[in-house]
Design a protein around this motif. Structure first.
Motif, PDB file in Angstrom:
ATOM      1  N   ALA A   1       0.801  -1.218   0.000  1.00  0.00           N
ATOM      2  CA  ALA A   1       0.000   0.000   0.000  1.00  0.00           C
ATOM      3  C   ALA A   1       0.839   1.277   0.000  1.00  0.00           C
ATOM      4  CB  ALA A   1      -0.919   0.000   1.219  1.00  0.00           C
ATOM      5  N   ASP A   2       0.308   2.319  -0.654  1.00  0.00           N
ATOM      6  CA  ASP A   2       0.820   3.663  -0.448  1.00  0.00           C
ATOM      7  C   ASP A   2       0.347   4.160   0.910  1.00  0.00           C
ATOM      8  OD1 ASP A   2       1.935   3.675  -2.992  1.00  0.00           O
ATOM      9  OD2 ASP A   2       0.069   4.392  -3.899  1.00  0.00           O
ATOM     10  N   ARG A   3      -0.935   3.898   1.157  1.00  0.00           N
ATOM     11  CA  ARG A   3      -1.492   4.254   2.459  1.00  0.00           C
ATOM     12  C   ARG A   3      -2.379   3.127   2.961  1.00  0.00           C
ATOM     13  NH1 ARG A   3      -4.728   9.356   3.060  1.00  0.00           N
ATOM     14  NH2 ARG A   3      -5.416   8.833   0.958  1.00  0.00           N
ATOM     15  N   ILE A   4      -2.440   2.996   4.267  1.00  0.00           N
ATOM     16  CA  ILE A   4      -3.256   1.944   4.876  1.00  0.00           C
ATOM     17  C   ILE A   4      -4.357   2.588   5.707  1.00  0.00           C
ATOM     18  CG2 ILE A   4      -3.245   0.004   6.520  1.00  0.00           C
ATOM     19  CD1 ILE A   4      -0.357  -0.492   5.805  1.00  0.00           C
ATOM     20  N   VAL A   5      -5.571   2.053   5.576  1.00  0.00           N
ATOM     21  CA  VAL A   5      -6.662   2.453   6.461  1.00  0.00           C
ATOM     22  C   VAL A   5      -6.864   1.288   7.425  1.00  0.00           C
ATOM     23  CG1 VAL A   5      -9.091   3.071   6.622  1.00  0.00           C
ATOM     24  CG2 VAL A   5      -7.752   3.797   4.635  1.00  0.00           C
ATOM     25  N   VAL A   6      -6.500   1.498   8.696  1.00  0.00           N
ATOM     26  CA  VAL A   6      -6.652   0.416   9.672  1.00  0.00           C
ATOM     27  C   VAL A   6      -8.039   0.530  10.291  1.00  0.00           C
ATOM     28  CG1 VAL A   6      -5.692  -0.717  11.696  1.00  0.00           C
ATOM     29  CG2 VAL A   6      -4.198   0.559  10.162  1.00  0.00           C
ATOM     30  N   MET A   7      -8.775  -0.573  10.268  1.00  0.00           N
ATOM     31  CA  MET A   7     -10.140  -0.561  10.801  1.00  0.00           C
ATOM     32  C   MET A   7     -10.278  -1.561  11.929  1.00  0.00           C
ATOM     33  SD  MET A   7     -12.277  -0.739   7.257  1.00  0.00           S
ATOM     34  CE  MET A   7     -13.839  -0.652   8.110  1.00  0.00           C
ATOM     35  N   ASN A   8     -11.202  -1.246  12.834  1.00  0.00           N
ATOM     36  CA  ASN A   8     -11.584  -2.226  13.847  1.00  0.00           C
ATOM     37  C   ASN A   8     -13.038  -1.985  14.211  1.00  0.00           C
ATOM     38  OD1 ASN A   8     -11.334  -4.320  15.684  1.00  0.00           O
ATOM     39  ND2 ASN A   8     -10.863  -2.904  17.359  1.00  0.00           N
ATOM     40  N   ALA A   9     -13.812  -3.057  14.236  1.00  0.00           N
ATOM     41  CA  ALA A   9     -15.224  -2.986  14.613  1.00  0.00           C
ATOM     42  C   ALA A   9     -15.949  -1.869  13.863  1.00  0.00           C
ATOM     43  CB  ALA A   9     -15.367  -2.800  16.123  1.00  0.00           C
ATOM     44  N   GLY A  10     -15.664  -1.756  12.558  1.00  0.00           N
ATOM     45  CA  GLY A  10     -16.407  -0.816  11.736  1.00  0.00           C
ATOM     46  C   GLY A  10     -15.925   0.611  11.821  1.00  0.00           C
ATOM     47  N   ILE A  11     -14.893   0.876  12.613  1.00  0.00           N
ATOM     48  CA  ILE A  11     -14.440   2.252  12.813  1.00  0.00           C
ATOM     49  C   ILE A  11     -12.979   2.384  12.395  1.00  0.00           C
ATOM     50  CG2 ILE A  11     -13.977   4.021  14.572  1.00  0.00           C
ATOM     51  CD1 ILE A  11     -16.418   2.803  16.074  1.00  0.00           C
TER      52      ILE A  11
END
Ligand SMILES: Nc1ncnc2c1ncn2[C@@H]1O[C@H](COP(=O)(O)OP(=O)(O)O)[C@@H](O)[C@H]1O
Ligand SMILES: [Mg+2]
Lengths: 348, 561
Positions: free
Chosen positions: A207-217
């Protein structure tokens, strides 16, 4: 090519939110990964971009065009969004040849036969599948089917390419190969890519950028390096890479361990953290081992030789830390080692 | 000790082989043998006679025409309804899912009777339309091929409906989504991806309908006889029951084998499609499939679905109930014409219908019990042993149900026409030939359910009993049977219900005093006593509904409708 803008999108199934207040802007030509544990809402998010799921609220735009906005009753169907998608099961149609599979999006657009041949040829060439054009999917391996799925997604020159855990059904070696190829593909085509995975290694590499998610947020958005080195919270730190967590409290300009208050580490928690009880995250590679000198003494509780290093579990004043030793260093179980911590990060 | 155990296992096999030989192999061998006899000599004359007779050829053509037309209708209807339930947001989908399967509960010949009462020359709908329009001719006459096709279609579409619905629900939705994201609108996706992928399932269902329809006797008998419209099954029935020519049974045997071959071709093709695993489109996880939002279309489609339900299930039931309740057939169903007299007649006065009820219940209970016991043994050999020839046992125990009932009945006649040696007892013309035929016919149901439950019993359970000192038969009795008892129970009802509604075989094997309920309904109808026939049919349906409910209860909804 196009940017993808997600503004405060939420999706509720019944009373529970699978995704909540998700905002992110994916730049033109960027490779962004949605990363998080299974069930955290990654697929739901991706399918909202694709148009298979309508958000409960929020707005999705592709380029300048708003494709989902329940408030304004906008819900552009998937077939009109001009995005390509590779599914987890590949979803290569078993009753069509490789060529027919890849040509299908063009056939729908009534592209001339001649142009179909050219463009399918180019897409297959890009995926190194040219000589398999007349095969049926059941004559292909998993990796080859995946290439067909990719060629099919790319043949219509999509503005955005969506990939839902596309590598999870491949064996380890092939997965590594495909990672590199996907990266290269993106450079060649310049397509905007949203890539969903639960594998942090995969996310970091690609990835160039990562979106880290947990429990929908969303927990954090950032470049792999930033996410790894400066996790926004304990969840991100724990999910990405290996981390030790030491509980303790501020003591002068140091950090006293909760389990053994007499041990004070020479790191000052930032003033912004106002709470008394704090957690310090330390990566194993930020801990140096020495037979006789260091900030604190520890006992080796367990060791595992993993080739390029030896992994130790050591106990310090009631806490267990995971540390890495150089392969040629060797400490016996029960031996005393001295640790020097070079970096750490504090969380509330 | 060891030798004794071995012997009891071999004895079981010998017993199973003996039973299957008597029930299945010998009668079918007789059928083949008699088909190549003419004037008590070896000859192919019977086949020649069967295939050159103009009326036989016509019957064959009718069989093919009617079955193919009904197959086409059932397939289109079943596929469309399955799509409506599985892939649209039609209101009341859960209700329709059950409702569309209900025609299976009504025996087809009862359906034919009912439709005769709706659209026969003096049927309710015809009369109603005649009064409405003042026409002097009936609006539509259901006698003949069109009516036969209609009734078969309405009765058999659930076969296609069930299999296509299952296929659509198990299909990986990503295959359709991939087409959609490729730019295909939903109907284009259905045409280019969904339909082609469902084709093997649809074809297998269609062929199953064809096999069932070509073997059907009741519907063409009720709707064809009076028009002199014959299909193979009714033609064979005629030859057997009415022909006075010499060698008529030999010719009937040859015709039966032709019928079996046509149906066998269908079975072969059906297996071929079922085994066609090329399109492995089943996904592991179940996901919400793509649903077509019907929008404004949902209203008329809902009305259409409701209408189809009314036509296929409600209308025949109501018609037959009305006929049973009206003083005399032909009177309008007005309050002053209603009576329970017809029920009183068939339950209290008419001796043959009383006997029919008692005989059918007795036969169904006895056959179901015998089959449950037999199938425990046969299934054990098929599932749990490595004995040679066990695949053949499976095949043989399936044959009588796979073959058309008319063929089985004729085989039984030919096998048991002559007195048995030694005891000099003739099964033919007694109730026992019906019992033997029922047991042979429905053995497959028992074996299948018993085999299903046996496959769940881990062999270590049995081995533990053997280690504890139990002999083979002892462990079979103490361990295996108790463990598969629920399966045997379910199998019992699975046999009980079709025995009760049987007509095809009974119509050829019944004799005076040995009528079955289906035969009496049929005979009452043929002799013009429509009211009594309807009353008995209502009783029959009521018993079937109750048996179906019990089956559902006992199996937690896995069996029954
Ligand atoms: N159609 C649905 N109905 C109800 N709940 C759903 C549906 N789809 C997903 N969910 C729930 O939403 C959450 C997120 O699912 P998903 O987006 O598939 O997670 P991920 O792809 O990150 O594993 C899960 O808890 C899942 O059970
Ligand atoms: Mg997922």
């Amino acid at each position: 090519m196009a940017t993808v803008t997600l503004e405060q999108i939420s999706k509720a199934f019944g009373a529970t939110f699978a995704v909540k207040d998700f905002s992110a802007t994916i730049a033109d030509g960027e490779f962004v990964t949605f990363l998080g544990p299974s069930g955290c809402g990654k697929t739901t998010c991706l399918r909202m971009v694709a148009g298979f799921i309508d958000p409960t609220r929020g707005r999705v735009s592709i380029g300048a065009r708003v494709v989902s906005d329940p408030e304004r009753k906008i819900a552009v169907p998937p077939e009109e969004r001009g995005v390509g998608m590779v599914f987890q099961s590949y979803a290569v149609w078993p009753h069509m040849t490789v060529f027919a599979n890849v040509a299908y999006p063009l056939k729908i657009k009534s592209v001339s036969k001649e142009e179909q041949r050219q463009r399918v040829g180019r897409a297959l060439e890009l995926m190194k599948m040219s000589d398999l054009a007349d095969r049926f999917p059941h004559q292909l391996s998993g990796g080859q089917q995946q290439r067909v799925a990719l060629a099919r997604a790319l043949v219509m020159n999509p503005q955005v390419l969506l990939l839902d855990e596309p590598l999870s059904n491949l064996d380890a070696k092939l997965r590594e190969e495909m990672r590199l190829e996907l990266k290269q593909l993106q450079k060649q085509t310049g397509v905007t890519i949203i890539f969903v995975t639960h594998d942090q290694m995969e996310a970091m590499v690609m990835a160039d950028r990562i979106v880290v998610m947990n429990a929908g947020i969303i927990q954090q958005i950032g470049a792999p390096r930033e996410i790894y080195l400066k996790p926004a919270n304990r969840f991100v730190g724990e999910f990405i890479g290996v981390a030790n967590f030491l509980s303790g409290r501020r003591r002068g300009d140091g950090f006293a361990l909760a389990a053994s208050p007499q041990i004070v580490l020479p790191f000052q928690p930032p003033a912004a953290l106002t709470s008394d009880a704090l957690v310090m995250m330390v990566r194993p590679q930020d801990i140096a081992l020495h037979p006789s000198q260091g900030q604190l003494a520890a006992q080796v509780a367990q060791k595992m030789f993993v080739g390029d290093a030896t992994e130790y579990f050591v106990s310090v004043g009631g806490e267990t830390l995971r540390v890495r030793g150089a392969p040629r260093e060797d400490y016996a179980v029960g031996a005393t080692v001295h640790l020097t911590i070079s970096a750490g990060q504090f969380f509330q | 000790m060891k030798r004794l155990r071995l012997n009891s296992g071999q004895a079981t096999l010998a017993f199973a082989v003996l039973v299957l030989t008597i029930l299945v192999v010998y009668p079918l061998a007789q059928l083949v043998y008699q088909s190549i006899q003419y004037n008590q000599q070896w000859s192919l004359q019977s086949y020649l006679a069967a295939m050159t007779s103009e009326s036989n050829l016509l019957a064959l053509r009718h069989s093919l025409e009617v079955s193919l037309a009904a197959m086409l209708g059932s397939t289109v209807l079943g596929t469309f309804l399955a799509w409506l339930i599985a892939r649209t947001d039609l209101p009341g989908r859960n209700f329709f899912r059950t409702a569309f399967v209900l025609p299976f509960l009504i025996p087809p010949f009862i359906g034919a009777l009912a439709w005769l009462q709706i659209l026969g020359p003096v049927g309710y709908l015809n009369k109603f339309l005649m009064t409405l329009t003042g026409a002097s001719e009936p609006f539509w006459n259901i006698y003949g091929p069109a009516g036969i096709v209609l009734v078969m279609m309405l009765h058999e579409y659930p076969t296609v409906f069930i299999s296509v619905l299952g296929g659509l629900e198990r299909m990986n939705p990503e295959l359709e989504e991939a087409a959609q994201i490729s730019g295909g609108r939903i109907f284009r996706v259905m045409r280019d991806v969904t339909l082609p992928l469902m084709m093997p399932t649809i074809a297998a269902g269609a062929l199953l309908v064809f096999i069932t329809d070509i073997a059907n006797f009741g519907v063409p008998a009720i709707l064809g006889f009076s028009e002199n419209y014959y299909v193979l099954t009714t033609q064979i029935y005629n030859v057997i029951t009415r022909s006075t020519q010499p060698n008529s049974l030999n010719i009937a045997a040859a015709m039966s084998i032709l019928l079996a071959l046509v149906s066998g071709l269908g079975i072969f093709l059906q297996r071929f499609y079922l085994s066609n695993k090329e399109f492995a489109v089943i996904s592991g996880k179940s996901m919400q499939p793509n649903v077509v939002k019907l929008g404004a279309h949902r209203y008329w489609l809902f009305a259409l679905a409701l209408t189809l339900f009314v036509i296929a299930t409600v209308a025949p039931l109501v018609a037959i109930l009305l006929t049973a309740l009206v003083r005399a057939y032909g009177l309008p169903p007005l309050p002053e014409n209603l009576t329970l007299q017809n029920f009183y007649d068939v339950l209290m006065l008419n001796q043959s219908s009383r006997r029919g009820i008692v005989n059918s219940l007795g036969l169904a209970v006895t056959a179901a019990t015998i089959i449950s016991l037999l199938s425990a043994f046969i299934a054990y050999i098929i599932v749990k042993t490595k004995m040679r020839g066990r695949a053949l046992l499976d095949f043989i125990s399936n044959a009588p149900y796979t073959l058309p009932g008319t063929v089985v009945a004729l085989a039984m006649i030919l096998a048991w026409l002559k007195p048995l040696p030694l005891i000099d007892f003739r099964l033919y013309n007694t109730i026992w030939i019906l019992l033997v035929a029922y047991v042979a016919r429905y053995l497959a149901f028992g074996v299948r359910t018993a085999a299903g439950s046996l496959a769940q019993v881990h062999s270590s359970l049995e081995e533990a009993a053997r280690i504890s000192g139990a002999g083979w038969l002892q462990s079979f009795r103490d361990i295996v049977i108790p463990l598969i008892r629920p399966g045997l129970f379910a199998g019992w009802f699975l046999v009980f219900i079709p025995c009760l509604r049987e007509l095809t075989i009974s119509a050829l094997l019944w004799s005076t005093r040995n009528e079955t309920i289906g035969v009496v309904v049929f005979n009452l109808q043929q002799s013009g006593n429509t009211s009594a026939s309807a009353a008995l049919a209502v009783i029959m349906i009521a018993v079937l509904l109750i048996a179906n409910l019990i089956t559902r209860r006992l199996t937690g909804g896995k069996l029954g409708y």
